[in-house]
Enzyme design. Structure first.
Site, PDB file in Angstrom:
ATOM      1  N   ASP A   1      -0.157   5.168   0.862  1.00 44.80           N
ATOM      2  CA  ASP A   1      -0.391   6.166   1.919  1.00 44.80           C
ATOM      3  C   ASP A   1      -0.536   5.511   3.296  1.00 44.80           C
ATOM      4  O   ASP A   1      -1.399   4.680   3.497  1.00 44.80           O
ATOM      5  CB  ASP A   1      -1.643   6.982   1.593  1.00 44.80           C
ATOM      6  CG  ASP A   1      -1.440   7.851   0.364  1.00 44.80           C
ATOM      7  OD1 ASP A   1      -2.246   7.744  -0.574  1.00 44.80           O
ATOM      8  OD2 ASP A   1      -0.444   8.596   0.313  1.00 44.80           O
TER       9      ASP A   1
ATOM     10  N   GLY B   1      -9.575  10.470  -3.195  1.00 45.07           N
ATOM     11  CA  GLY B   1      -9.749  11.904  -2.946  1.00 45.07           C
ATOM     12  C   GLY B   1     -11.018  12.470  -3.558  1.00 45.07           C
ATOM     13  O   GLY B   1     -11.717  13.276  -2.928  1.00 45.07           O
TER      14      GLY B   1
ATOM     15  N   PRO C   1       0.140  10.015 -10.108  1.00 46.56           N
ATOM     16  CA  PRO C   1       1.154  11.063  -9.948  1.00 46.56           C
ATOM     17  C   PRO C   1       1.711  11.144  -8.527  1.00 46.56           C
ATOM     18  O   PRO C   1       2.886  11.465  -8.318  1.00 46.56           O
ATOM     19  CB  PRO C   1       0.428  12.359 -10.332  1.00 46.56           C
ATOM     20  CG  PRO C   1      -0.707  11.910 -11.190  1.00 46.56           C
ATOM     21  CD  PRO C   1      -1.122  10.563 -10.657  1.00 46.56           C
TER      22      PRO C   1
ATOM     23  N   ASP D   1       0.887  -1.168   0.000  1.00 51.75           N
ATOM     24  CA  ASP D   1       0.000   0.000   0.000  1.00 51.75           C
ATOM     25  C   ASP D   1       0.926   1.219   0.000  1.00 51.75           C
ATOM     26  O   ASP D   1       2.114   1.120   0.311  1.00 51.75           O
ATOM     27  CB  ASP D   1      -0.857  -0.054   1.270  1.00 51.75           C
ATOM     28  CG  ASP D   1      -1.535   1.265   1.575  1.00 51.75           C
ATOM     29  OD1 ASP D   1      -2.282   1.756   0.689  1.00 51.75           O
ATOM     30  OD2 ASP D   1      -1.304   1.807   2.660  1.00 51.75           O
TER      31      ASP D   1
END
Ligand code: XBP
Ligand code: MG
Length: 230
Positions: free
Chosen positions: A10, A51, A120, A8
């Site tokens: 984050d 997000g 990104p 993973d």
């Protein structure tokens, strides 16, 4: 023998969510809306992965009838801000991650990413933390909108396994969150969890190992022990 480790991003490779929160808030200010996510807001909003999905959820709970907002455009601007902030080099890998990746590469254990974050952001983190392109470190990168359903759906782990050409019993997943654990387990993977700043309050029933820090694993040997247990 473990053939691949699927990371993973984050909260696992690095503690990035405070930087994401800053990127969200600075983007909101830049577009002139009076939204501000404090740490408690964000801890709750983080239960929604992605997000764009997070912004949409926040909008749904706004008082009154907020004008429809270009969520994808706002999120694109947030990603640009996150990439710029990551390039400032304030974020390092979580303890134990760099050594594990180095050891795995020396032992020809294949490396992959399965993340909800946008591509990104993965590139920016690898540039900042490894000084290299993401594809120089990870053979397979499954990220963000490459799948229709984000974690806790297993789709991103299925994609990583498909690209690796491996069955789940040949790999191990490293995660920091309950959504990530659920996704990895639903994909049939063994999963090691090390909670981070925003997830240490979560319950990780079903984790194959729960560690305070990935450096507690004891490197590849620690992962092999996990496999040997089966
Ligand atoms: C964590 C997420 C992401 C990030 C923000 O991803 O849920 O949405 O919070 O990144 P991971 P984006 O699976 O790596 O823990 O704004 O690009 O979604
Ligand atoms: Mg995570």
């Amino acid at each position: 023998m473990i053939e691949a480790i699927i990371f993973d991003v984050d909260g696992t490779l690095a503690e990035t969510e405070e930087l994401h929160r800053r990127a969200f808030n600075e983007t909101f200010a830049a577009i002139g809306v009076d939204w501000y996510w404090d740490r408690d807001d964000y801890r709750d909003l983080l239960t929604t992965t992605g997000g764009k999905e997070r912004i949409a959820r926040f909008l749904r709970h706004q008082k009154g009838d907020p004008a429809p907002m270009p969520v994808a455009d706002i999120h694109r601007a947030k990603t640009e801000r996150f990439v710029a902030l990551m390039a400032e080099g304030e974020i390092g890998l979580r303890p134990g991650i760099g050594a594990l990746i180095d050891e795995a590469r020396r032992a020809s254990v294949r490396l992959a990413i399965a993340t909800t974050t946008s591509l990104p952001n993965v590139e920016a983190l690898c540039r900042a933390c490894f000084g290299a392109a993401a594809s120089d470190i990870f053979e397979v990168i499954a990220a963000g909108d490459m799948v229709a359903e984000k974690k806790p759906s297993p789709q991103v782990y299925h994609l990583a396994l498909r690209e690796l050409g491996l069955s789940p019993d040949r790999a191990v997943a490293l995660e920091d969150s309950l959504n990530g654990l659920r996704a990895a387990k639903a994909a049939g993977l063994r999963c090691i969890v090390s909670p981070g700043f925003y997830t240490r309050h979560e319950e990780f029933a079903g984790a194959d190992r729960l560690v305070g820090c990935f450096s507690e694993l004891g490197g590849l040997a620690g992962l092999e022990d996990l496999v040997a247990v089966d």
